[in-house]
Design an enzyme around this catalytic site. Structure first.
Site, PDB file in Angstrom:
ATOM      1  N   HIS A  23      32.511  44.715  48.934  1.00  0.00           N
ATOM      2  CA  HIS A  23      32.201  46.028  48.368  1.00  0.00           C
ATOM      3  C   HIS A  23      30.894  45.930  47.576  1.00  0.00           C
ATOM      4  O   HIS A  23      30.904  45.738  46.359  1.00  0.00           O
ATOM      5  CB  HIS A  23      33.328  46.497  47.448  1.00  0.00           C
ATOM      6  N   HIS A  72      30.321  51.495  50.471  1.00  0.00           N
ATOM      7  CA  HIS A  72      31.432  51.274  49.544  1.00  0.00           C
ATOM      8  C   HIS A  72      32.185  49.991  49.864  1.00  0.00           C
ATOM      9  O   HIS A  72      32.421  49.176  48.971  1.00  0.00           O
ATOM     10  CB  HIS A  72      32.400  52.455  49.592  1.00  0.00           C
ATOM     11  N   HIS A  84      70.856  58.245  41.246  1.00  0.00           N
ATOM     12  CA  HIS A  84      70.675  57.320  40.138  1.00  0.00           C
ATOM     13  C   HIS A  84      71.376  55.979  40.364  1.00  0.00           C
ATOM     14  O   HIS A  84      71.272  55.090  39.518  1.00  0.00           O
ATOM     15  CB  HIS A  84      71.200  57.945  38.838  1.00  0.00           C
TER      16      HIS A  84
END
Length: 704
Positions: free
Chosen positions: A39, A284, A503
């Site tokens: 990069h 990039h 849950h």
């Protein structure tokens, strides 16, 4: 302003500083070009900002990366690792030009993303976007707590424990949800020692971020309670100029703002001044190509044919930062020695905390729980934490808005909050001990990592086990970095009952055990909880999750009726109660964790009525058991006893290797339901009768 920080203004910036920035840009292009991937763009355009920070603002000593008085720097945009590596090289942290040339290659000190513990000067492993900024919030937490422990009465800016946390983040970091969670909490906490440089270059892998990201980031951060500034090197799109002086002014203003965290939106053009690929996604995340690299060097006024060129004059100039660091450290050391002399107890505490050494006799504070009194393991954990509070001042924590459910509050300890945020239920101050993360599980995990990475204190954070999914990226990074973050996960099974399947964790234990380097600890009763905390706190090289019940479980009669004491928890698995009193080999071994160990104990009694000798093995931590030597493992699970049964209220994954081909697994291979926990265990077949039947099947398989 801190008495020991460098003066930021008036800015001294010379032609050699300009040459150093140009050198950085060329080196970033060369390094990615040589390895063929990486990069380069952000490292090129951020070269002036990073150099300015390391040379003029950051309080650091490149000859001692662990100096307790240093500022912390976090490269949240970890893909731009060269942004950090090139500053470490120029500043004299030990990286050499050959290390830059070895970027992203086997065995190098310059891996694709910065790795904590691998490269000197790297404070945190970054790469997964957002984690760095969120963990930097934890570092700012830890800095304030450290000051509160060691030097709470010093005037602002006058304590040797006052320092700053600096972050470079990008558009990707600001898009990730974890930074929203953490930044909201940072504003609430008024973390004036935290500054973020937001590289607003509007480019990501998919090119212009306008396809997905168009919000006013500074307006959002202003709403969070941050101090916001904008520095636009594009001059509103009329022309590009790397105005270092304006950025220096913004950094100085951010450092002077001690009542709010600060963010500076620095508008850059990625890859500038690359001739054809600047301001595109092509620069990039990929090599620029030989012609583009040469074109960049021409634009910079450098020799286009020279690669990895660093003049002796530029390097010598940049490494004057070592002299600057020594000067700053000298002023700091004078104040630190005065503090040591005036605070001998504090100095002894700092010495202990800096080495993560536990105090002599601390285990004497751990409670012992009497048999005959059923208790949830979450309640037992709360009592353990309360007992440890006076003897381990470094230990602090809280929960993601579940204090009463997780039992994570040390009784009587003030909250870690600005005083004006105190409520009727929770009062505190900026140096308090009880953490309130709000409903921000992911940020909680990252903040815990930041606290631990900062050094000194150790923090824990709690939520329901099912929501460990929200925390997983931070938990994984804790394991990758081998740091002792502690996660408290309660409501660990269908035993939470009426809240229902949303849950009730089913696959979570297996999923967490799949993370290399994470200790997953599920104690069976209150005394195992005490030993779990004792063992976790004794480890400094890895994270742990303590997994606890909502419902009550029996407290076993340790030392009587054949039951072993709970010290075997430290080995990960141990014989809780054996099949016979005469020491003869068992016919079958019953293995369980947590709340299901009681089912194995009950099944043992049923099998005994049939003349079957069953050994019950409690397995609180697979990871700790796997770490034992072969002799110990054989003593607990003798290979000759092939009839085995495991019982755990979760998926079977991972248990086959312990029970073998002839073994049987009592597990839950589907989601739960809403009902009381006794009904659920009965209806889903997780019972003592089911364990006993499975034992008989396993015996038949072995004999057959």
């Amino acid at each position: 302003m801190n008495a020991f920080t460098p003066a930021g203004l008036p800015l001294e910036w010379s032609e050699l500083d300009d040459q150093a920035v140009k050198t950085i840009k060329a080196l970033a292009a060369d390094a990615v070009e040589k390895t063929g991937n990486g990069h380069p763009g952000t490292a090129i355009s951020l070269a002036p900002a990073a150099y300015l920070l390391f040379q003029k603002f950051l309080r650091h000593d490149p000859t001692d990366a662990h100096w307790v008085g240093r500022d912390r720097f976090v490269l949240s945009a970890g893909h731009s690792s060269l942004t950090l590596y090139l500053q470490l090289f120029l500043s004299g942290y030990g990286l050499e030009l050959s290390d830059i040339e070895s970027l992203r290659t086997w065995g190098s000190l310059t891996p694709g993303h910065p790795e904590y513990g691998h490269t000197t000067g790297v404070e945190i492993t970054t790469g997964p976007l957002g984690q760095g900024l969120a963990s930097a919030v934890g570092m700012a937490f830890a800095s304030r707590r450290e000051r509160g422990l060691l030097d709470p009465n010093a005037a602002a800016g006058e304590s040797p424990f006052d320092h700053n946390i600096w972050v470079i983040a990008g558009d990707g970091d600001l898009q990730e949800g974890v930074t929203s969670e953490a930044s909201s909490l940072a504003g609430h906490q008024k973390l004036g020692n935290l500054t973020v440089i937001y590289d607003q270059n509007h480019i990501s892998i998919e090119d212009d971020t306008n396809v997905s990201f168009s919000e006013d980031v500074l307006a959002r951060y202003e709403a969070y309670g941050w101090h916001v500034q904008r520095v636009d090197w594009t001059n509103g799109g009329t022309g590009y100029g790397e105005d270092v002086e304006s950025l220096a002014g913004a950094l100085a203003a951010a450092r002077a703002e001690t009542g709010k965290p600060s963010i500076i939106a620095l508008r850059t053009v990625i890859g500038w001044p690359s001739p054809t690929k600047q301001n595109t996604g092509k620069i990039h995340g990929s090599a620029m190509g030989a012609d583009e690299v040469k074109g960049l060097k021409v634009e910079l006024g450098l020799d286009p044919e020279a690669s990895f060129a660093v003049s002796d004059e530029v390097l010598a100039h940049a490494r004057k930062v070592i002299d600057r660091g020594h000067e700053l450290r000298g002023r700091w050391q004078t104040a630190f020695e005065a503090w040591q002399e005036a605070n001998p107890q504090g100095a002894a505490l700092l010495e202990r905390l800096s080495t993560r050494t536990l105090p002599e006799g601390w285990t004497n504070a751990l409670p012992t729980f009497e048999p005959g009194k059923d208790s949830s393991t979450r309640a037992a954990s709360g009592k353990v934490l309360g007992a440890l509070a006076p003897v381990l001042p470094e230990l602090w924590g809280g929960s993601a808005d579940l204090a009463e459910s997780n039992n994570t509050t040390m009784e009587g300890e003030p909250s870690f909050i600005p005083g004006e945020h105190s409520t009727k239920a929770w009062t505190g101050n900026e140096y308090g001990r009880t953490l309130h993360f709000g409903i921000r599980e992911h940020a909680m995990g990252a903040i815990l990592n930041g606290i631990v990475l900062h050094g000194g204190t150790r923090a824990y954070g709690g939520t329901f086990l099912v929501f460990s999914d929200y925390m997983r990226p931070a938990v994984r990074l804790a394991a990758l970095m081998q740091i002792p973050s502690t996660f408290v996960w309660t409501h660990d099974s269908i035993g939470l009952g009426e809240d229902g399947p949303t849950h009730q964790p089913v696959e979570h234990l297996a999923a967490l055990r799949a993370i290399p380097g994470l200790d997953v600890v599920r104690p069976a009763d209150a005394n195992e909880v005490a030993w779990a905390w004792r063992t976790v706190l004794g480890h400094t090289d890895r994270p742990a999750g303590i997994v606890l019940t909502r419902q009550n479980v029996p407290t076993f009669p340790r030392g009587t009726d054949g039951f072993a004491d709970a010290s075997g928890v430290a080995q990960g698995a141990y014989v809780l109660v054996d099949g016979a009193d005469d020491g003869s080999a068992p016919d079958v071994i019953l293995l369980g964790t947590g709340s299901e160990v009681q089912l194995a104990v009950q099944a043992r009694e049923q099998l005994a009525a049939d003349g079957i000798k069953a050994r019950v093995v409690s397995v609180p931590s697979r990871e700790w058991f796997d770490a034992q030597d072969a002799d110990y493992r054989e003593s607990v699970l003798p290979a000759a006893v092939r009839a085995r049964v495991s019982v755990e209220a979760g998926v079977a994954q991972g248990w086959r290797e312990l029970v073998g081909d002839a073994g049987r697994i009592v597990s839950l291979e589907h989601f739960g339901a809403s009902a009381d926990f006794k009904t659920l265990y009965r209806e889903f077949g997780i019972t003592a009768e089911a364990v006993a039947d499975a034992a008989r099947e396993s015996l038949a398989a072995v004999r057959g």
